[in-house]
Design a protein around this motif. Sequence first.
Motif, PDB file in Angstrom:
ATOM      1  N   UNK A 199       0.827  -1.205   0.000  1.00  0.00           N
ATOM      2  CA  UNK A 199       0.000   0.000   0.000  1.00  0.00           C
ATOM      3  C   UNK A 199       0.864   1.259   0.000  1.00  0.00           C
ATOM      4  N   UNK A 200       1.898   1.266   0.832  1.00  0.00           N
ATOM      5  CA  UNK A 200       2.779   2.431   0.911  1.00  0.00           C
ATOM      6  C   UNK A 200       3.545   2.643  -0.396  1.00  0.00           C
ATOM      7  N   UNK A 201       4.039   1.570  -0.971  1.00  0.00           N
ATOM      8  CA  UNK A 201       4.821   1.677  -2.204  1.00  0.00           C
ATOM      9  C   UNK A 201       3.946   2.074  -3.381  1.00  0.00           C
ATOM     10  N   UNK A 202       2.680   1.720  -3.323  1.00  0.00           N
ATOM     11  CA  UNK A 202       1.765   2.025  -4.428  1.00  0.00           C
ATOM     12  C   UNK A 202       1.310   3.476  -4.421  1.00  0.00           C
ATOM     13  N   UNK A 203       1.485   4.165  -3.304  1.00  0.00           N
ATOM     14  CA  UNK A 203       1.017   5.541  -3.200  1.00  0.00           C
ATOM     15  C   UNK A 203       1.753   6.482  -4.142  1.00  0.00           C
ATOM     16  N   UNK A 204       3.070   6.184  -4.354  1.00  0.00           N
ATOM     17  CA  UNK A 204       3.902   7.119  -5.106  1.00  0.00           C
ATOM     18  C   UNK A 204       5.117   6.360  -5.645  1.00  0.00           C
ATOM     19  N   UNK A 205       5.483   6.627  -6.898  1.00  0.00           N
ATOM     20  CA  UNK A 205       6.655   5.963  -7.478  1.00  0.00           C
ATOM     21  C   UNK A 205       7.948   6.350  -6.781  1.00  0.00           C
ATOM     22  N   UNK A 206       7.925   7.466  -6.042  1.00  0.00           N
ATOM     23  CA  UNK A 206       9.116   7.897  -5.305  1.00  0.00           C
ATOM     24  C   UNK A 206       9.147   7.345  -3.891  1.00  0.00           C
ATOM     25  N   UNK A 207       8.226   6.422  -3.570  1.00  0.00           N
ATOM     26  CA  UNK A 207       8.309   5.652  -2.328  1.00  0.00           C
ATOM     27  C   UNK A 207       9.095   4.377  -2.649  1.00  0.00           C
ATOM     28  N   UNK A 208      10.188   4.147  -1.959  1.00  0.00           N
ATOM     29  CA  UNK A 208      11.051   3.012  -2.294  1.00  0.00           C
ATOM     30  C   UNK A 208      11.284   2.146  -1.074  1.00  0.00           C
ATOM     31  N   UNK A 209      11.332   0.845  -1.316  1.00  0.00           N
ATOM     32  CA  UNK A 209      11.554  -0.114  -0.227  1.00  0.00           C
ATOM     33  C   UNK A 209      13.021  -0.136   0.162  1.00  0.00           C
ATOM     34  N   UNK A 210      13.272  -0.368   1.445  1.00  0.00           N
ATOM     35  CA  UNK A 210      14.637  -0.541   1.943  1.00  0.00           C
ATOM     36  C   UNK A 210      14.651  -1.674   2.954  1.00  0.00           C
ATOM     37  N   UNK A 211      15.635  -2.546   2.848  1.00  0.00           N
ATOM     38  CA  UNK A 211      15.822  -3.640   3.809  1.00  0.00           C
ATOM     39  C   UNK A 211      17.239  -3.533   4.357  1.00  0.00           C
TER      40      UNK A 211
END
Length: 339
Positions: free
Chosen positions: A17-29
């Motif tokens: 849901x968070x990543x789908x909000x905006x293309x500039x939201x990126x996952x980090x592990x």
Amino acid sequence: MNNFSYTKATDLQHAVSLLSENNDHKAVAGGTNIIDLMKYFVTEADTLVDINRISGLSDINDTENGGIMLGALMTNADTAYHPVVENRYPLLSKAILAGASAQIRNMATNGGNLMQRTRCYYFYDPAVPCNKREPGSGCSATKGYNRIHAILGHNDNCIAVFPSDMCVGLAALDAKVHISGPQGERVLPFADFHRLPGDTPHLDNNLQAGELITGLELPEEGFSEYYSYLKLRDRNSYAFALVSVAAGFDIEGGLIKEAKIALGGVAHKPWRSAEAENYLKGKTPSEEHFAEAAEIMLDGAQGFEHNHFKIALAKRAIVRNSIMAMNPGSQRPGAKPSL
């Protein structure tokens, strides 16, 4: 580094849901690549979504078809040293341990390994044109210093190479990538995950907006008897491959029943050749036959001013590594490969 927000995903659905909000939201592990890219102003992120708290993605589980599922949040180190991987899929273990440094392997995750970006010098330099960084600006490497660059699968848009060692092993093992996103879950054959440059060199893979890698499925056959991973580089520590080779064989009655060979350091993605592998089936494991398979695999290779040597190097590496695979003990320090 530009300013960014930081948030923690509580579960898989929340992360998607968070990543789908905006293309500039990126996952980090583990953050071993994306943070570097942000420091060099190559990548920007309005929000980093920490996915480390998602449960169920840090384990190894059996699959119904006799293989195993590697969780996307398992670290590279935990994967390489896991007894199941060491015993059933030693080719993958060897490939992982050939990459990066111990410190990075302790942080880097399996899913993140697939998502890492090229180490092309021009990609990391915002002052020069790069189609991968800024589509349509041009490729500085084609006329520049291109010693580490591609000899297969490239075009005028981009001659960068994909840097992962782990992915070369996964390609040879015919892994599958499990993905979760806004439209639900799907599975991609490993060969279909990464992309060649084509007309969209800025796209490294076939993940869609909002999607996350959740696991890597390995088949039942792990080539635990005849296997080898060879990485040729400028120095023995913390260097990316000029050419790498992952090879696994199934030998029955002195003949090759199954052959899997993947090349790294030569293209936009791990490179396989069905024609070369099919050629080896039913033949004796000999230097002559491996050399012919190498010729088939490098058919159509094209070098540039500074990297023509990689074509001959790749052919020799395939032969050497295939011979080593007949006797995995030959990979110990000081040992000499022989058929």
